[in-house]
Design a protein around this motif. Structure first.
Motif, PDB file in Angstrom:
ATOM      1  N   ARG A 140      32.718 -13.937  16.265  1.00 34.77           N
ATOM      2  CA  ARG A 140      32.254 -15.321  15.801  1.00 34.77           C
ATOM      3  C   ARG A 140      30.963 -15.905  16.470  1.00 34.77           C
ATOM      4  NH1 ARG A 140      36.233 -20.284  16.805  1.00 34.77           N
ATOM      5  NH2 ARG A 140      37.458 -19.237  15.342  1.00 34.77           N
TER       6      ARG A 140
ATOM      7  N   LEU B 207      31.505 -14.014  10.757  1.00 37.36           N
ATOM      8  CA  LEU B 207      32.758 -14.832  10.568  1.00 37.36           C
ATOM      9  C   LEU B 207      34.110 -14.202   9.941  1.00 37.36           C
ATOM     10  CD1 LEU B 207      30.804 -18.298   9.455  1.00 37.36           C
ATOM     11  CD2 LEU B 207      32.026 -17.710  11.681  1.00 37.36           C
TER      12      LEU B 207
ATOM     13  N   SER C 271      38.347 -20.473  11.599  1.00 40.14           N
ATOM     14  CA  SER C 271      37.533 -19.626  11.182  1.00 40.14           C
ATOM     15  C   SER C 271      37.285 -19.836   9.474  1.00 40.14           C
ATOM     16  CB  SER C 271      38.073 -18.045  11.108  1.00 40.14           C
ATOM     17  OG  SER C 271      37.996 -17.959  12.408  1.00 40.14           O
TER      18      SER C 271
END
Length: 405
Positions: A56, A61, A88
């Motif tokens: 991340r 992502l 997320s």
């Protein structure tokens, strides 16, 4: 004892993974994680969790989400995993899915500030303001955080509830009296409500804690500038220009400071730089029109007032200045149309006065007289201070009074 053995293999390097991650030594950390995952056939929850955090941080992502989901499969009751899956999804713009995950996390841990706050953020993006407010208030009940106060204030501001927003920020300042971001935000809200003294108070206070914040400097400078103290404003802007040399608003304000000091060439240079940085900002085009009108460059003034009106057709003063420009370019008919448009949008003594002058100069004496009387009516409704504030208006009024007697 076999089970304990496998578990200890799984967890044996966790301390080192943690150490490398907190040092932000991500490359070494990933190498170690891969070794650990190979040894325990991908069943080490902590290694997967840290790998997901690193992904991340590197902007990956989707991969990060998949890893958090894998960690959740390994340990479905760990709220940390669920929270990260929610985060997320939120970062990927999947707000409804994120809310579903946070609801699940809430079933395990109802008194979790992070869950309530992040759910509020998701509802805010979905424009479900009622639910968002509920979540933020709940988050603050669980544990007070400046971040939650900021979002709650933003929520009220989006709904034009400026007084409620100020109340929330002031409550936050009771707990964090030296937070420059809160102080600046309160200052900007007071500025929006035209309470300039209060605004300046909070902005000044913010600058004592964070003297180089460009947003605060810009706001404080604009108040100083409104009080015609151009040199002090320019000193402030000089500090901000180092921090944000590409801020169109900053160059616009610097340009208008030079305009106030009657340095027209410098003003035009700064405003053109602002317009280059933000070509669709109507106020910059409008200000350039004003400067060119003052320097007698009427064709350029016409160009910029027209551009400004195309970008913001509902600002009445633009039409008045366009009308003045057109009358200087000897286009009387279109000048009258522009005046009529301005007057139809807003009642303003300046519109009537300038229209009367233009009409008189073009031998429309009777019509000029009517608009001058309308000006007198508007002018009488103003308070004393406003009436005395502009010498040019007083001079023009005296001249027309003597003509129409």
């Amino acid at each position: 004892g076999g089970g304990v053995g496998i578990s200890s293999i799984r967890e044996k390097r966790n301390w080192l993974i943690h150490l490398l991650y907190t040092r932000q030594d991500f490359f070494e950390c990933l190498v170690l994680i891969e070794e650990q995952l190979q040894e325990c056939k991908g069943l080490c929850e902590y290694a997967i969790y840290i790998k997901a955090l690193i992904k991340r941080a590197n902007g990956e992502l989707q991969e990060s989400l998949q890893l958090f989901q894998a960690a959740t499969v390994l340990n479905p009751h760990n709220v940390s995993n669920l929270k990260q899956v929610g985060r997320s999804l939120y970062l990927l713009g999947k707000h409804r899915a994120a809310i579903g995950i946070y609801e699940e996390a809430r079933a395990f841990s109802d008194e979790d500030w992070e869950v309530a706050h992040n759910m509020g953020l998701c509802y805010l993006y979905l424009k479900n303001y009622e639910k968002a407010e509920e979540c933020f208030i709940k988050a603050n009940v669980i544990q007070r955080h400046d971040a939650t106060y900021m979002q709650l204030g933003k929520l009220y501001t989006l709904q034009d509830k400026y007084h409620e927003a100020i109340e929330i920020y002031l409550e936050a300042l009771d707990y964090s009296p030296e937070n420059p971001e809160l102080l600046t935000t309160v200052g900007l809200l007071y500025l929006r409500l035209s309470e300039n003294f209060k605004a300046f108070d909070y902005l000044g206070n913010s600058l004592t804690h964070d003297p180089r914040n460009p947003k605060t400097i810009l706001a404080a400078g604009s108040i100083i500038q409104d009080h015609s103290d151009m040199d002090v404003a320019l000193t402030k802007y000089r500090i901000a220009a180092v921090q944000t040399p590409n801020s169109a608003q900053l160059w616009n304000n610097i340009g208008m400071c030079f305009f106030g000091k009657q340095f027209y060439i410098a003003a035009i240079a700064c405003l053109k730089r602002a317009l280059y940085l933000s070509p669709f900002e109507w106020i910059i085009a409008y200000n350039l029109g004003l400067v060119y009108l003052n320097t007698g460059q009427y064709a350029s003034a016409f160009h910029y007032f027209s551009a400004s009106i195309n970008l913001k057709p509902d600002f009445a003063s633009s039409y008045m200045y366009l009308a003045i420009t057109l009358s200087r370019l000897d286009d009387f008919e279109n000048a009258c149309s522009a005046y009529e448009k301005a007057i139809s949008m807003e009642r303003d003594h300046l519109f009537e006065l300038n229209y009367a002058i233009t009409l008189y100069n073009n031998d429309e004496v009777e019509l000029a007289k009517q608009h001058f009387q309308e000006f007198e009516t508007c002018f009488a409704e103003l308070d004393d201070e406003t009436r005395q504030s502009d010498q040019d208006i007083i001079d023009a009024r005296n001249q027309l009074q003597s003509i129409f007697r």
